[in-house]
Design a protein around this motif. Structure first.
Motif, PDB file in Angstrom:
ATOM      1  N   VAL A  95       0.856  -1.195   0.000  1.00 43.55           N
ATOM      2  CA  VAL A  95       0.000   0.000   0.000  1.00 43.55           C
ATOM      3  C   VAL A  95       0.893   1.247   0.000  1.00 43.55           C
ATOM      4  N   THR A  96       0.686   2.131  -0.965  1.00 42.26           N
ATOM      5  CA  THR A  96       1.386   3.409  -0.940  1.00 42.26           C
ATOM      6  C   THR A  96       0.537   4.402  -0.159  1.00 42.26           C
ATOM      7  N   ILE A  97       1.114   4.977   0.884  1.00 38.52           N
ATOM      8  CA  ILE A  97       0.426   5.949   1.729  1.00 38.52           C
ATOM      9  C   ILE A  97       0.816   7.343   1.248  1.00 38.52           C
ATOM     10  N   TRP A  98      -0.168   8.084   0.737  1.00 36.20           N
ATOM     11  CA  TRP A  98       0.080   9.420   0.191  1.00 36.20           C
ATOM     12  C   TRP A  98      -0.266  10.479   1.227  1.00 36.20           C
ATOM     13  N   TYR A  99       0.652  11.411   1.430  1.00 34.24           N
ATOM     14  CA  TYR A  99       0.397  12.487   2.392  1.00 34.24           C
ATOM     15  C   TYR A  99       1.290  13.673   2.067  1.00 34.24           C
ATOM     16  N   SER A 100       1.077  14.761   2.795  1.00 32.52           N
ATOM     17  CA  SER A 100       1.949  15.928   2.691  1.00 32.52           C
ATOM     18  C   SER A 100       2.296  16.413   4.085  1.00 32.52           C
ATOM     19  N   SER A 101       3.580  16.560   4.349  1.00 33.49           N
ATOM     20  CA  SER A 101       4.024  17.046   5.660  1.00 33.49           C
ATOM     21  C   SER A 101       3.881  18.559   5.771  1.00 33.49           C
ATOM     22  N   ARG A 102       3.299  19.203   4.748  1.00 35.47           N
ATOM     23  CA  ARG A 102       3.047  20.644   4.797  1.00 35.47           C
ATOM     24  C   ARG A 102       1.555  20.961   4.723  1.00 35.47           C
ATOM     25  N   ASN A 103       0.737  19.946   4.860  1.00 34.83           N
ATOM     26  CA  ASN A 103      -0.705  20.137   4.874  1.00 34.83           C
ATOM     27  C   ASN A 103      -1.252  19.473   6.127  1.00 34.83           C
ATOM     28  N   ALA A 104      -1.909  20.252   6.988  1.00 32.14           N
ATOM     29  CA  ALA A 104      -2.305  19.735   8.300  1.00 32.14           C
ATOM     30  C   ALA A 104      -3.272  18.568   8.202  1.00 32.14           C
ATOM     31  N   ARG A 105      -4.217  18.630   7.276  1.00 36.01           N
ATOM     32  CA  ARG A 105      -5.171  17.537   7.142  1.00 36.01           C
ATOM     33  C   ARG A 105      -4.459  16.250   6.748  1.00 36.01           C
ATOM     34  N   ASP A 106      -3.653  16.308   5.697  1.00 38.96           N
ATOM     35  CA  ASP A 106      -2.900  15.137   5.256  1.00 38.96           C
ATOM     36  C   ASP A 106      -2.030  14.589   6.379  1.00 38.96           C
ATOM     37  N   TYR A 107      -1.287  15.501   7.015  1.00 38.47           N
ATOM     38  CA  TYR A 107      -0.277  15.081   7.989  1.00 38.47           C
ATOM     39  C   TYR A 107      -0.920  14.487   9.237  1.00 38.47           C
ATOM     40  N   CYS A 108      -1.994  15.105   9.716  1.00 36.46           N
ATOM     41  CA  CYS A 108      -2.673  14.558  10.900  1.00 36.46           C
ATOM     42  C   CYS A 108      -3.233  13.170  10.613  1.00 36.46           C
ATOM     43  N   GLY A 109      -3.837  13.002   9.438  1.00 36.05           N
ATOM     44  CA  GLY A 109      -4.340  11.683   9.074  1.00 36.05           C
ATOM     45  C   GLY A 109      -3.225  10.657   8.987  1.00 36.05           C
ATOM     46  N   PHE A 110      -2.116  11.061   8.388  1.00 36.85           N
ATOM     47  CA  PHE A 110      -0.968  10.167   8.254  1.00 36.85           C
ATOM     48  C   PHE A 110      -0.409   9.759   9.616  1.00 36.85           C
ATOM     49  N   GLU A 235       4.532  30.078   5.341  1.00 36.60           N
ATOM     50  CA  GLU A 235       4.248  28.743   5.871  1.00 36.60           C
ATOM     51  C   GLU A 235       2.737  28.528   5.718  1.00 36.60           C
ATOM     52  N   PRO A 236       2.315  27.923   4.614  1.00 33.02           N
ATOM     53  CA  PRO A 236       0.890  27.854   4.297  1.00 33.02           C
ATOM     54  C   PRO A 236       0.087  27.109   5.360  1.00 33.02           C
ATOM     55  N   GLN A 237      -1.087  27.643   5.628  1.00 32.11           N
ATOM     56  CA  GLN A 237      -2.063  26.986   6.503  1.00 32.11           C
ATOM     57  C   GLN A 237      -3.302  26.705   5.662  1.00 32.11           C
ATOM     58  N   MET A 238      -3.661  25.437   5.553  1.00 38.55           N
ATOM     59  CA  MET A 238      -4.843  25.050   4.781  1.00 38.55           C
ATOM     60  C   MET A 238      -5.957  24.730   5.771  1.00 38.55           C
ATOM     61  N   ILE A 239      -7.073  25.437   5.634  1.00 31.92           N
ATOM     62  CA  ILE A 239      -8.160  25.270   6.586  1.00 31.92           C
ATOM     63  C   ILE A 239      -9.461  25.008   5.849  1.00 31.92           C
ATOM     64  N   SER A 240     -10.334  24.282   6.494  1.00 34.58           N
ATOM     65  CA  SER A 240     -11.624  23.928   5.911  1.00 34.58           C
ATOM     66  C   SER A 240     -12.564  25.136   5.870  1.00 34.58           C
ATOM     67  N   ASP A 241     -13.312  25.253   4.771  1.00 35.26           N
ATOM     68  CA  ASP A 241     -14.335  26.294   4.705  1.00 35.26           C
ATOM     69  C   ASP A 241     -15.425  26.061   5.749  1.00 35.26           C
ATOM     70  N   LEU A 242     -15.658  24.808   6.123  1.00 36.34           N
ATOM     71  CA  LEU A 242     -16.661  24.503   7.142  1.00 36.34           C
ATOM     72  C   LEU A 242     -16.275  25.100   8.490  1.00 36.34           C
ATOM     73  N   TRP A 243     -14.960  25.042   8.799  1.00 34.96           N
ATOM     74  CA  TRP A 243     -14.511  25.612  10.071  1.00 34.96           C
ATOM     75  C   TRP A 243     -14.686  27.131  10.071  1.00 34.96           C
ATOM     76  N   LEU A 244     -14.315  27.768   8.982  1.00 37.05           N
ATOM     77  CA  LEU A 244     -14.448  29.227   8.920  1.00 37.05           C
ATOM     78  C   LEU A 244     -15.919  29.639   8.981  1.00 37.05           C
ATOM     79  N   ASP A 245     -16.784  28.879   8.350  1.00 36.62           N
ATOM     80  CA  ASP A 245     -18.213  29.169   8.430  1.00 36.62           C
ATOM     81  C   ASP A 245     -18.709  29.016   9.869  1.00 36.62           C
ATOM     82  N   HIS A 246     -18.210  27.994  10.544  1.00 36.69           N
ATOM     83  CA  HIS A 246     -18.552  27.811  11.967  1.00 36.69           C
ATOM     84  C   HIS A 246     -18.105  29.015  12.793  1.00 36.69           C
TER      85      HIS A 246
END
Length: 274
Positions: A95-110, A235-246
């Motif tokens: 299994v190849t596990i795809w992630y990004s160490s510069r994206n919080a969603r990817d990295y937290c899941g990983f 240092e990019p921060q990627m955030i969900s639109d759902l969180w900002l709407d909240h």
């Protein structure tokens, strides 16, 4: 597409992404290349937000329902729990596990994935932050890509060269930090100096206020501009639109901003309190 010519170095026949859009893009790339390989669908849940001391807990389920109004994760909660509870039984050498160490969603899941693997496990990991990917979205200038969710099908050709066989123990420092984050159980996880840290729930609020004035503006506009601002930072921060709407809902309830309209972000408008 010729994956072999672009440095394909493993015999992996399955793939795992931590975003749905990344999984869909990878599926398209594999179909174009006529590679009959299984993509384990990306996770709906974004572990950069909300409680994480137990990602299958009733606490997190309630948070998703109360704060983000459930969405796809809540609707498929049984599958969500089954995925996390079965990781320690997963054979990871194909299994190849795809992630990004510069994206919080990817990295937290990983990192949560790694945490649940046996201590002596080996895995095939591909960190897209080690590559050089960019794209032009709409009228914006071409921008670097730090998320699997933003990779386009043609990007995957060169991304496959990033896959490497790794031992779980190689991530000891990252897992130690993840355990600390789980203990802190903060509302958010963000990057500071290349490292994930806990953040308070108002972390992005000032970004929202930068796009507010005494004039009415669509919530979708304010949210979209705020997301772009944070993604364009050094240092990019990627955030969900759902969180900002909240957070907009919280600020409205607190009387800090005014709102008119009902429904989703396209049908509501906000402005500063007079």
């Amino acid at each position: 597409m010729d994956f072999q010519a672009h440095g394909w170095q493993t015999a992996a026949m399955r793939h795992l992404c931590f975003s749905m859009s990344g999984a869909e893009s990878l599926c398209e790339a594999l179909r174009d290349a006529e590679r009959d390989e299984l993509v384990i669908r990306g996770l709906f849940d974004d572990l950069s937000m909300g409680p994480i001391n137990d990602v299958c807990s009733a606490e997190r389920q309630a948070w998703l329902q109360d704060i983000l109004h459930g969405g796809d994760v809540f609707a498929d909660w049984d599958a969500h729990m089954h995925f996390w509870s079965s990781i320690n039984l997963m054979q990871t050498d194909d299994v190849t596990i795809w992630y990004s160490s510069r994206n919080a969603r990817d990295y937290c899941g990983f990192l949560e994935f790694l945490r649940r693997l046996p201590a002596d496990a080996d895995l095939i990991a591909a960190n897209i932050a080690d590559g050089n990917f960019s794209a032009k979205f709409g009228a914006e200038a071409e921008q670097p890509i730090y998320s699997t969710g933003l990779l386009l099908p043609h990007h995957w050709v060169s991304a496959f060269a990033l896959a490497r066989m790794r031992a779980r123990r190689e991530y000891a420092k990252e897992l130690e930090n993840w355990e600390r984050l789980r203990e802190e159980n903060a509302p958010l996880r963000v990057f500071r100096d290349g490292r994930l840290i806990s953040a308070k729930e108002d972390f992005y609020d000032q970004g929202l206020f930068r796009h507010l004035s005494d004039r009415w503006r669509k919530v979708a506009y304010v949210v979209g501009r705020t997301m772009m601002d944070f993604s364009d930072m050094p240092e990019p921060q990627m955030i969900s639109d759902l969180w900002l709407d909240h957070r907009i809902n919280v600020l409205v309830d607190a009387g800090m901003i005014k709102e008119i309209g009902e429904g989703d972000m396209r049908h509501r408008e906000i402005r500063l309190k007079a």
